[in-house]
Design a protein around this motif. Structure first.
Motif, PDB file in Angstrom:
ATOM      1  N   SER A 318       6.518  44.593  34.636  1.00  0.00           N
ATOM      2  CA  SER A 318       7.590  43.867  34.846  1.00  0.00           C
ATOM      3  C   SER A 318       8.725  44.706  35.602  1.00  0.00           C
ATOM      4  O   SER A 318       9.238  45.423  34.989  1.00  0.00           O
ATOM      5  CB  SER A 318       8.213  43.166  33.561  1.00  0.00           C
ATOM      6  N   VAL A 319       8.813  44.389  36.809  1.00  0.00           N
ATOM      7  CA  VAL A 319       9.854  45.163  37.691  1.00  0.00           C
ATOM      8  C   VAL A 319      11.161  44.446  37.541  1.00  0.00           C
ATOM      9  O   VAL A 319      11.408  43.344  37.685  1.00  0.00           O
ATOM     10  CB  VAL A 319       9.322  45.204  39.146  1.00  0.00           C
ATOM     11  N   PRO A 320      12.415  45.309  37.440  1.00  0.00           N
ATOM     12  CA  PRO A 320      13.756  44.835  37.456  1.00  0.00           C
ATOM     13  C   PRO A 320      14.278  44.545  38.866  1.00  0.00           C
ATOM     14  O   PRO A 320      13.591  44.992  39.715  1.00  0.00           O
ATOM     15  CB  PRO A 320      14.428  46.009  36.824  1.00  0.00           C
ATOM     16  N   VAL A 321      15.256  43.942  38.878  1.00  0.00           N
ATOM     17  CA  VAL A 321      16.158  44.120  40.258  1.00  0.00           C
ATOM     18  C   VAL A 321      17.125  45.167  40.205  1.00  0.00           C
ATOM     19  O   VAL A 321      17.324  45.622  39.206  1.00  0.00           O
ATOM     20  CB  VAL A 321      16.874  42.691  40.579  1.00  0.00           C
ATOM     21  N   ASN A 322      17.636  45.322  41.387  1.00  0.00           N
ATOM     22  CA  ASN A 322      18.889  46.354  41.305  1.00  0.00           C
ATOM     23  C   ASN A 322      20.119  45.764  40.616  1.00  0.00           C
ATOM     24  O   ASN A 322      20.641  44.989  41.484  1.00  0.00           O
ATOM     25  CB  ASN A 322      18.986  46.838  42.917  1.00  0.00           C
ATOM     26  N   TYR A 362      19.993  48.731  35.866  1.00  0.00           N
ATOM     27  CA  TYR A 362      21.273  49.501  36.138  1.00  0.00           C
ATOM     28  C   TYR A 362      20.782  50.956  36.527  1.00  0.00           C
ATOM     29  O   TYR A 362      21.800  51.885  36.380  1.00  0.00           O
ATOM     30  CB  TYR A 362      22.323  49.268  35.236  1.00  0.00           C
ATOM     31  N   ASP A 363      19.472  51.453  36.102  1.00  0.00           N
ATOM     32  CA  ASP A 363      19.039  52.886  36.357  1.00  0.00           C
ATOM     33  C   ASP A 363      18.964  53.149  37.566  1.00  0.00           C
ATOM     34  O   ASP A 363      18.173  52.756  38.604  1.00  0.00           O
ATOM     35  CB  ASP A 363      17.635  53.067  35.506  1.00  0.00           C
ATOM     36  N   PHE A 365      18.195  54.920  40.783  1.00  0.00           N
ATOM     37  CA  PHE A 365      17.190  55.309  41.695  1.00  0.00           C
ATOM     38  C   PHE A 365      15.756  54.790  41.022  1.00  0.00           C
ATOM     39  O   PHE A 365      14.606  55.616  41.553  1.00  0.00           O
ATOM     40  CB  PHE A 365      17.247  57.132  41.693  1.00  0.00           C
ATOM     41  N   PHE A 366      15.906  53.807  40.411  1.00  0.00           N
ATOM     42  CA  PHE A 366      14.582  53.298  39.911  1.00  0.00           C
ATOM     43  C   PHE A 366      14.022  52.310  40.881  1.00  0.00           C
ATOM     44  O   PHE A 366      12.835  52.310  41.178  1.00  0.00           O
ATOM     45  CB  PHE A 366      14.975  52.348  38.607  1.00  0.00           C
ATOM     46  N   LEU A 367      14.948  51.804  41.839  1.00  0.00           N
ATOM     47  CA  LEU A 367      14.346  50.999  42.823  1.00  0.00           C
ATOM     48  C   LEU A 367      14.862  51.575  44.153  1.00  0.00           C
ATOM     49  O   LEU A 367      15.730  52.504  44.005  1.00  0.00           O
ATOM     50  CB  LEU A 367      14.995  49.643  43.153  1.00  0.00           C
ATOM     51  N   LYS A 368      14.325  51.395  45.231  1.00  0.00           N
ATOM     52  CA  LYS A 368      14.330  52.085  46.252  1.00  0.00           C
ATOM     53  C   LYS A 368      15.564  51.280  47.394  1.00  0.00           C
ATOM     54  O   LYS A 368      16.116  51.938  48.146  1.00  0.00           O
ATOM     55  CB  LYS A 368      13.217  52.210  47.074  1.00  0.00           C
ATOM     56  N   ASP A 369      15.375  49.900  47.091  1.00  0.00           N
ATOM     57  CA  ASP A 369      16.482  49.057  47.818  1.00  0.00           C
ATOM     58  C   ASP A 369      16.887  48.279  46.966  1.00  0.00           C
ATOM     59  O   ASP A 369      17.374  48.654  45.735  1.00  0.00           O
ATOM     60  CB  ASP A 369      15.854  48.545  48.829  1.00  0.00           C
ATOM     61  N   THR A 370      17.078  47.019  47.040  1.00  0.00           N
ATOM     62  CA  THR A 370      17.291  45.770  46.060  1.00  0.00           C
ATOM     63  C   THR A 370      16.416  45.282  45.139  1.00  0.00           C
ATOM     64  O   THR A 370      16.664  44.656  44.140  1.00  0.00           O
ATOM     65  CB  THR A 370      17.947  44.575  47.105  1.00  0.00           C
ATOM     66  N   LYS A 376      12.236  57.073  40.951  1.00  0.00           N
ATOM     67  CA  LYS A 376      12.157  57.172  39.297  1.00  0.00           C
ATOM     68  C   LYS A 376      11.266  55.930  38.843  1.00  0.00           C
ATOM     69  O   LYS A 376      10.647  56.366  37.949  1.00  0.00           O
ATOM     70  CB  LYS A 376      13.328  57.217  38.819  1.00  0.00           C
ATOM     71  N   GLY A 377      11.298  54.948  39.529  1.00  0.00           N
ATOM     72  CA  GLY A 377      10.504  53.663  39.190  1.00  0.00           C
ATOM     73  C   GLY A 377       9.027  53.852  39.113  1.00  0.00           C
ATOM     74  O   GLY A 377       8.444  53.485  38.309  1.00  0.00           O
ATOM     75  N   TRP A 378       8.803  54.507  40.055  1.00  0.00           N
ATOM     76  CA  TRP A 378       7.205  54.924  40.558  1.00  0.00           C
ATOM     77  C   TRP A 378       6.727  55.589  39.362  1.00  0.00           C
ATOM     78  O   TRP A 378       5.488  55.915  38.858  1.00  0.00           O
ATOM     79  CB  TRP A 378       6.892  55.387  41.759  1.00  0.00           C
ATOM     80  N   VAL A 379       7.781  56.649  38.846  1.00  0.00           N
ATOM     81  CA  VAL A 379       7.322  57.662  38.010  1.00  0.00           C
ATOM     82  C   VAL A 379       6.817  56.865  36.551  1.00  0.00           C
ATOM     83  O   VAL A 379       5.933  57.306  35.902  1.00  0.00           O
ATOM     84  CB  VAL A 379       8.344  58.835  37.785  1.00  0.00           C
TER      85      VAL A 379
END
Length: 405
Positions: A318-322, A362-363, A365-370, A376-379
């Protein structure tokens, strides 16, 4: 002389029919491990719109299929395909999907694989933006549509009748399906009690099956004989041998340096190209949007149903949004939370695991764009994949929660 010509013609027809109706399992004998490694991260549509390479891949436990959409193409140094390349790693991610590959597209793929996914482990990446009010449209469905997989689904008699009926009704609403009269007849027969329609489908079924076999051989030619990915290679991540906490710190550092031009944590190049000169136009641009009501939930339910039928062990990401960006665009957290909770409950109610990263919206660098995973998300995803692959268990009901290391 005429007898010789007649014999030659009969022989040619026999060879053609033999080649046409030979099962795929025969051709799979010629697919090497090297060939599969070359296609694992290529994201070539011919690969995942076919069935031959996927069927072969599923026989090798070293591959972990990952179904997703446009985030799979963000192959930075922390991407699973680059992070799990060392000899010590136990699995190789096999990417299936591209932009516009949503639940309905993946349902047809999974349904076409049939017994191939029985008791196997797969990963399914969910994108919140799939769940818009209209669901997947013709613009996104058509380029990702596979006639081969759809005919395979229609002709597969092992799929639960109620699943087939639901899927047939859904498919008949799409324009690219309506253009194939042979397929339309077969789909209508699944949803109708009309005797004329059913009789017509019965009469045309041999034609549908022959066309399906032709599509199989087209798949063979395009993905195996032509070998389009023979020159595709990725470079190995230099971080894969580090402890997880150090990998996360490295991702944080890179993310910070590559998104220094804005306070949204968006990659500098992306921000400059798509946002910087139009920033004011995005203010409150999503204030009337919601991901809580969408046909996508029904499409996802069909995915869950076919996975459950095949006793597939699936992990849903489950991927969040920016969060900062969505706040700026007028799509508040309380509205986003409705989607996060709803989709998580739907998956868990079906008995599957969810790696729930919704608390990371709200983290930095978890996402690369919006909307797309990065840094960090990939990690976090890599860590979840590693744990999921390593644990030998029956299809679970509990949720994974990797909110913190």
């Amino acid at each position: 002389m005429k007898k010789v010509q007649f014999f030659g013609m009969i022989t040619a027809i026999f060879i053609f029919l033999l080649a046409l109706y030979l099962p795929n399992s025969f051709y799979e004998l010629f697919i090497t491990k090297e060939r599969l490694n070359n296609t694992a991260a290529s994201l070539n549509p011919k690969t995942f719109q076919g069935t031959l390479l996927q069927d072969k891949m599923l026989t090798d436990p070293k591959f972990l299929p990952i179904f997703g959409s446009s985030e799979l193409a963000r192959r930075d140094t922390f991407h699973p395909s680059r992070f799990f390349m060392g000899e010590k790693n136990e699995f190789t991610p096999y990417l299936i999907g591209r932009g516009g590959s949503q639940s309905l597209v993946h349902f047809l793929d999974l349904a076409s694989l049939g017994d191939g996914i029985k008791n196997k482990k797969i990963v399914f990446v969910l994108s919140p933006q799939w769940f818009i009010r209209r669901g997947i449209n013709n613009t996104h469905f058509s380029p990702n549509y596979s006639a081969l997989q759809t005919y395979s689904f229609v002709l597969n008699n092992t799929i639960n009748r109620s699943i087939k009926e639901q899927a047939a009704k859904r498919l008949l609403t799409l324009s690219i399906i309506k253009k194939d009269s042979l397929l339309v007849t077969q789909l209508k027969a699944l949803t109708s009690t009309n005797k004329k329609i059913k009789f017509k489908a019965f009469v045309e079924k041999p034609l549908a099956y022959t066309y399906f076999k032709i599509l199989e051989k087209k798949d063979l030619f395009e993905t195996v004989i032509m070998d389009p990915d023979k020159n595709f290679h990725l470079t190995k991540s230099k971080y894969e041998d580090l402890p997880w906490n150090k990998v996360a710190k490295a991702a944080d550092k890179i993310g910070r340096s590559q998104s220094s031009s804005n306070h949204f944590g968006i990659n500098n190049k992306y921000y400059k190209k798509y946002i910087q000169n139009r920033l004011v136009t995005f203010k409150n641009s999503k204030r009337n949007k919601s991901y809580s009501v969408s046909p996508e939930y029904d499409d996802l339910q069909m995915v869950l149903a076919v996975l459950k039928q095949e006793h597939t062990k699936a992990l849903f990401i489950s991927v969040p949004v920016n969060g900062p960006w969505y706040d700026y665009a007028g799509f508040p957290k309380k509205v986003r939370e409705v989607y996060y909770k709803k989709v998580k409950k739907q998956i868990e109610d079906a008995g599957f695991q969810v790696a729930d990263f919704s608390s990371h919206d709200y983290d930095k660098f978890f996402l690369k764009d919006t909307i797309h995973l990065g840094w960090k998300g990939w990690v976090y995803v890599d860590r979840s994949l590693n744990k999921f692959y390593s644990v030998n268990q029956t299809p679970p009901t509990a949720s994974l929660n990797h909110n913190r290391y």
